[in-house]
Design a protein around this motif. Sequence first.
Motif, PDB file in Angstrom:
ATOM      1  N   SER A  78       0.840  -1.130  -0.055  1.00  0.00           N
ATOM      2  CA  SER A  78       0.083   0.063   0.043  1.00  0.00           C
ATOM      3  C   SER A  78       0.943   1.273   0.196  1.00  0.00           C
ATOM      4  CB  SER A  78      -0.905  -0.044   1.331  1.00  0.00           C
ATOM      5  OG  SER A  78      -0.220   0.382   2.264  1.00  0.00           O
ATOM      6  N   VAL A  79       0.300   2.372  -0.529  1.00  0.00           N
ATOM      7  CA  VAL A  79       0.916   3.794  -0.351  1.00  0.00           C
ATOM      8  C   VAL A  79      -0.031   4.504   0.054  1.00  0.00           C
ATOM      9  CG1 VAL A  79       2.242   5.400  -1.651  1.00  0.00           C
ATOM     10  CG2 VAL A  79       2.546   3.013  -2.330  1.00  0.00           C
ATOM     11  N   SER A  80       0.402   5.620   0.864  1.00  0.00           N
ATOM     12  CA  SER A  80      -0.528   6.690   1.389  1.00  0.00           C
ATOM     13  C   SER A  80       0.029   7.820   1.299  1.00  0.00           C
ATOM     14  CB  SER A  80      -0.791   6.322   2.860  1.00  0.00           C
ATOM     15  OG  SER A  80      -1.688   5.070   2.984  1.00  0.00           O
ATOM     16  N   VAL A  81      -0.423   9.035   1.007  1.00  0.00           N
ATOM     17  CA  VAL A  81       0.050  10.365   0.847  1.00  0.00           C
ATOM     18  C   VAL A  81      -0.245  10.940   2.451  1.00  0.00           C
ATOM     19  CG1 VAL A  81      -2.246  11.312  -0.007  1.00  0.00           C
ATOM     20  CG2 VAL A  81       0.079  12.477  -0.394  1.00  0.00           C
ATOM     21  N   VAL A  82       0.883  11.806   3.028  1.00  0.00           N
ATOM     22  CA  VAL A  82       0.463  12.115   3.981  1.00  0.00           C
ATOM     23  C   VAL A  82       0.583  13.717   3.926  1.00  0.00           C
ATOM     24  CG1 VAL A  82       1.442  12.421   6.459  1.00  0.00           C
ATOM     25  CG2 VAL A  82       1.598  10.210   5.333  1.00  0.00           C
ATOM     26  N   VAL A  83      -0.311  14.640   4.282  1.00  0.00           N
ATOM     27  CA  VAL A  83      -0.544  16.040   4.131  1.00  0.00           C
ATOM     28  C   VAL A  83      -0.986  16.559   5.451  1.00  0.00           C
ATOM     29  CG1 VAL A  83      -1.653  18.059   2.977  1.00  0.00           C
ATOM     30  CG2 VAL A  83      -0.938  15.744   1.673  1.00  0.00           C
ATOM     31  N   ASP A  84       0.077  17.505   6.028  1.00  0.00           N
ATOM     32  CA  ASP A  84      -0.314  18.072   7.326  1.00  0.00           C
ATOM     33  C   ASP A  84      -0.777  17.066   8.598  1.00  0.00           C
ATOM     34  OD1 ASP A  84       0.008  20.899   6.431  1.00  0.00           O
ATOM     35  OD2 ASP A  84      -2.004  20.982   5.612  1.00  0.00           O
ATOM     36  N   GLY A  85      -0.254  15.892   8.509  1.00  0.00           N
ATOM     37  CA  GLY A  85      -0.167  14.918   9.496  1.00  0.00           C
ATOM     38  C   GLY A  85      -1.192  13.808   9.133  1.00  0.00           C
ATOM     39  N   GLU A  86      -2.080  14.245   8.001  1.00  0.00           N
ATOM     40  CA  GLU A  86      -3.326  13.320   7.866  1.00  0.00           C
ATOM     41  C   GLU A  86      -2.924  12.271   6.717  1.00  0.00           C
ATOM     42  OE1 GLU A  86      -8.071  13.839   6.398  1.00  0.00           O
ATOM     43  OE2 GLU A  86      -6.625  15.525   6.933  1.00  0.00           O
ATOM     44  N   ARG A  87      -3.192  11.222   7.013  1.00  0.00           N
ATOM     45  CA  ARG A  87      -2.990  10.221   5.924  1.00  0.00           C
ATOM     46  C   ARG A  87      -4.173   9.755   4.967  1.00  0.00           C
ATOM     47  NH1 ARG A  87      -0.637   4.261   8.083  1.00  0.00           N
ATOM     48  NH2 ARG A  87      -0.804   3.067   6.398  1.00  0.00           N
ATOM     49  N   ARG A  88      -3.692   9.752   3.650  1.00  0.00           N
ATOM     50  CA  ARG A  88      -4.768   9.082   2.972  1.00  0.00           C
ATOM     51  C   ARG A  88      -4.142   8.071   1.871  1.00  0.00           C
ATOM     52  NH1 ARG A  88      -9.400  12.473   2.271  1.00  0.00           N
ATOM     53  NH2 ARG A  88      -9.963  13.984   4.242  1.00  0.00           N
ATOM     54  N   GLU A  89      -4.990   6.978   1.927  1.00  0.00           N
ATOM     55  CA  GLU A  89      -4.545   5.698   1.275  1.00  0.00           C
ATOM     56  C   GLU A  89      -4.842   5.879  -0.193  1.00  0.00           C
ATOM     57  OE1 GLU A  89      -4.605   0.864   1.205  1.00  0.00           O
ATOM     58  OE2 GLU A  89      -5.304   2.135   2.816  1.00  0.00           O
ATOM     59  N   LEU A  90      -3.741   5.669  -1.218  1.00  0.00           N
ATOM     60  CA  LEU A  90      -3.805   5.637  -2.581  1.00  0.00           C
ATOM     61  C   LEU A  90      -4.387   4.590  -3.089  1.00  0.00           C
ATOM     62  CD1 LEU A  90      -0.665   7.569  -3.618  1.00  0.00           C
ATOM     63  CD2 LEU A  90      -2.766   8.583  -3.137  1.00  0.00           C
ATOM     64  N   ALA A  91      -5.064   4.148  -4.052  1.00  0.00           N
ATOM     65  CA  ALA A  91      -5.640   3.054  -4.495  1.00  0.00           C
ATOM     66  C   ALA A  91      -4.689   2.334  -5.535  1.00  0.00           C
ATOM     67  CB  ALA A  91      -7.041   3.300  -5.453  1.00  0.00           C
ATOM     68  N   SER A  92      -4.393   0.972  -5.313  1.00  0.00           N
ATOM     69  CA  SER A  92      -3.542   0.448  -6.396  1.00  0.00           C
ATOM     70  C   SER A  92      -4.268   0.282  -7.883  1.00  0.00           C
ATOM     71  CB  SER A  92      -3.433  -1.128  -5.858  1.00  0.00           C
ATOM     72  OG  SER A  92      -2.731  -1.680  -6.929  1.00  0.00           O
ATOM     73  N   GLU A  93      -3.546   0.676  -8.832  1.00  0.00           N
ATOM     74  CA  GLU A  93      -3.767   0.611 -10.040  1.00  0.00           C
ATOM     75  C   GLU A  93      -2.901  -0.487 -10.998  1.00  0.00           C
ATOM     76  OE1 GLU A  93      -4.522   5.267 -11.440  1.00  0.00           O
ATOM     77  OE2 GLU A  93      -2.555   4.601 -11.624  1.00  0.00           O
ATOM     78  N   GLY A  94      -2.342  -1.530 -10.118  1.00  0.00           N
ATOM     79  CA  GLY A  94      -1.704  -2.524 -10.563  1.00  0.00           C
ATOM     80  C   GLY A  94      -0.426  -2.254 -11.130  1.00  0.00           C
ATOM     81  N   ASP A  95       0.496  -3.385 -11.193  1.00  0.00           N
ATOM     82  CA  ASP A  95       2.030  -3.070 -11.526  1.00  0.00           C
ATOM     83  C   ASP A  95       2.612  -2.051 -10.716  1.00  0.00           C
ATOM     84  OD1 ASP A  95       1.668  -4.823 -14.056  1.00  0.00           O
ATOM     85  OD2 ASP A  95       0.450  -3.254 -15.025  1.00  0.00           O
ATOM     86  N   GLY A  96       2.549  -2.140  -9.460  1.00  0.00           N
ATOM     87  CA  GLY A  96       3.008  -1.197  -8.615  1.00  0.00           C
ATOM     88  C   GLY A  96       2.719   0.371  -8.742  1.00  0.00           C
ATOM     89  N   LEU A  97       1.737   0.734  -9.430  1.00  0.00           N
ATOM     90  CA  LEU A  97       1.211   1.988  -9.697  1.00  0.00           C
ATOM     91  C   LEU A  97      -0.009   2.361  -8.368  1.00  0.00           C
ATOM     92  CD1 LEU A  97       1.111   2.497 -13.270  1.00  0.00           C
ATOM     93  CD2 LEU A  97       2.325   3.985 -11.929  1.00  0.00           C
ATOM     94  N   PHE A  98       0.110   3.356  -7.750  1.00  0.00           N
ATOM     95  CA  PHE A  98      -0.952   3.812  -6.710  1.00  0.00           C
ATOM     96  C   PHE A  98      -1.145   5.327  -7.086  1.00  0.00           C
ATOM     97  CE2 PHE A  98       1.659   0.185  -5.052  1.00  0.00           C
ATOM     98  CZ  PHE A  98       0.706  -0.507  -4.251  1.00  0.00           C
ATOM     99  N   ALA A  99      -2.719   5.589  -7.042  1.00  0.00           N
ATOM    100  CA  ALA A  99      -2.920   6.819  -7.401  1.00  0.00           C
ATOM    101  C   ALA A  99      -4.216   7.306  -6.407  1.00  0.00           C
ATOM    102  CB  ALA A  99      -3.165   6.972  -8.814  1.00  0.00           C
ATOM    103  N   GLY A 100      -4.489   8.584  -6.395  1.00  0.00           N
ATOM    104  CA  GLY A 100      -5.719   9.030  -5.706  1.00  0.00           C
ATOM    105  C   GLY A 100      -5.794  10.465  -5.819  1.00  0.00           C
TER     106      GLY A 100
END
Length: 736
Positions: free
Chosen positions: A64-86
Amino acid sequence: MALRDDPSLPEPSGPARCGTAPPLDPADRGRLLSGAHHDPHALLGAHPVPDGIVFRALRPFARSVSVVVDGERRELASEGDGLFAGVLPLDAIPAYTLLVAYAEEEQEVHDPYRFLPALGETDLHLIREGRHEQLWTALGAEPMTHQGVTGTRFTVWAPNAQGVRVAGEFTFWDGKAFPMRSLGSSGVWELFLPGIGEGTRYKFEITSRYGGRFLKADPMARRTEVPPDTASIVTSSWYEWGDREWMAARGDVPVHEAPFSVYEVHLPSWRPGLTYRQLADVLPSYVKELGFTHVELMPVAQHPFSGSWGYQVTGFYAPMARLGTPDDFRYLIDALHRAGIGVIMDWVPAHFPKDDWALARFDGDPLYEPGDDRRAEHPDWGTYEFDYGRTEVRNFLVANAVYWCEEFHIDGLRVDAVASMLYLDYSRDSGQWAPNAFGGREDLAAMAFLQEMNATVYRRAPGVVTIAEESTAWGGVTRPTDTGGLGFGLKWNMGWMHDSLGYISHEPVHRKYHHNEMTFSMMYAYSENYVLPISHDEVVHGKQALVSKMPGDWWQQRANHRAYLGFMWAHPGKQLLFMGQEFAQGAEWSEAHGPDWWLLDPAYSAEPDHRGVRDLVRDLNTVYRRTPALWQRDTDPGGFRWVIGDAAEDNVFAFLRYDAEGNPLLAISNFSPVVRHDYRLGVPDDVPAWYEALNTDAARYGGSDLTFPDPVKPEDGALRLTLPPLATVWLVPQPG
């Protein structure tokens, strides 16, 4: 690259999902995942979209990969092949980090794809023009702080590649996660990787325009692994030099008007097993004791076969790793300078090996080598030649020469195999080469490169000397570039070396038929600024060690050896002697075990046979350095006069050397094994008496001790001397 311990990062809160990201264009996605995209920063990182800001990361093997902004964590969705986006509903791209979870760990990292290029337009302009004289500061791996974040900027020139990615131990040598961006027409690819620091091993994963993918070591790597491992290593120098005095004074006297006596060394075998720092404890003191002004180091740039001499270079910007780090090498040079010894290094811009992980067909096409097979292949060594006509290749080499002088305080570059660079037909038969634009055999691009290299080095590094190993009669090798010359400071006198060794190897009874081989050098002695080289090339591959070339029994061999060195040190030109020859080692040199130091052990022999020759070399250098007649007018015909040059039947040579004030030194060599009584030598009338400055026949050197303990006075404008057998004598005016 983990930033979990970075106090500047806020502690993330619990996970929540981002909005759905618009899908990548299938063509872009395919090129990105295959390592063939020229601009991965346009797809990865954070970018405005109609619904806010899209975040996209490429993290193969992450769960999994999440983006952290101002201490808030939001998980990115898997797009397959190691790509994660949101998508986050934001008006502008915020400061953010990525939280990447693998099977057993989680890492909080800066996103490499949120950074602007870490290479400026000025650098790119100079690279395109081929005028970046400090190229190593722009290309390669440079630890730095960029946009407030520490990491390493990776840059590489690969203009024919479809794509380039960084691979390393931190990616398990898989480059998928870190594609680089192309910086336009420069052919340079760039990526700043946060958190990567010194000591990191890396390579570039290149996708050629034909679709092939392969790992290449960094051509600009300043540190490498120890062979047979081939990775490049991120490095910076923290060395504090202690040679300010040396550097400030080294250019005070032009080299052709200064004493210049060189001890040639193969560092790995001089004292086998010693590192750069260990060599610094013993080499400077040994060279200083023997009185040499300089050492010349056989190639120290990284080469793949540790057992070789170093002339097939793969890491042109990295000192060989088997002896230590780049700063360890600096320590050795500093120690030599503090001992008053200059450092010359062999530099090899004539060719490079075909190892598939190095420069050869670097981006899938001929790049550093010419595209024309007739010019690309070096016929003698199974290597590639450089494409001197390409601006970026010429820049790579010119900057490399400057690099060693500026970064390592090198005092001289001896340029290997210059003749093979200058001639298009070098070692080639008819049909294997094409003439230049004027129909000639000269390589005009190589000429221009050598001129540019010499002019640049002399401008940027005052006091440095460049030395050509050039074996033909090419005119103007040491003439200034502004008058059409190649611009070298000195040139190896291969003609003198070949002729004099030929003469000395004959039995004395036959030498009269070869007398001209010892005198012919004075016909051209002032056509260039010369070094007289007895180098490693003359004591290997069946050529025998210097003393073993000599005829006669052991006593005569050593006497010939001593007489020859005395002749050499007195002859116009600087001199170079390869290690082991200073104590008459009888065996050929082997890079596997180096000089036979045991020959100097008194337990081996109580006689001064080997130790006597070493003592002679010390005294040759001592008298040489304090006698300006032997070096001050090396390039001035007025500084030399034959006294006897035609005594072929006697095997005798005698000549005068003069310093700038007209003070003479008389050198007499008797290359016959018989004593010559009452030998008449015409000398200047204004010298009332002469005294012996050096005699290679002295008992302390192993000779018969036929010496001149008392001043010798001329009668009727001539000296009448008893010449010792197989010996050279130096006489100077009596002091006062």
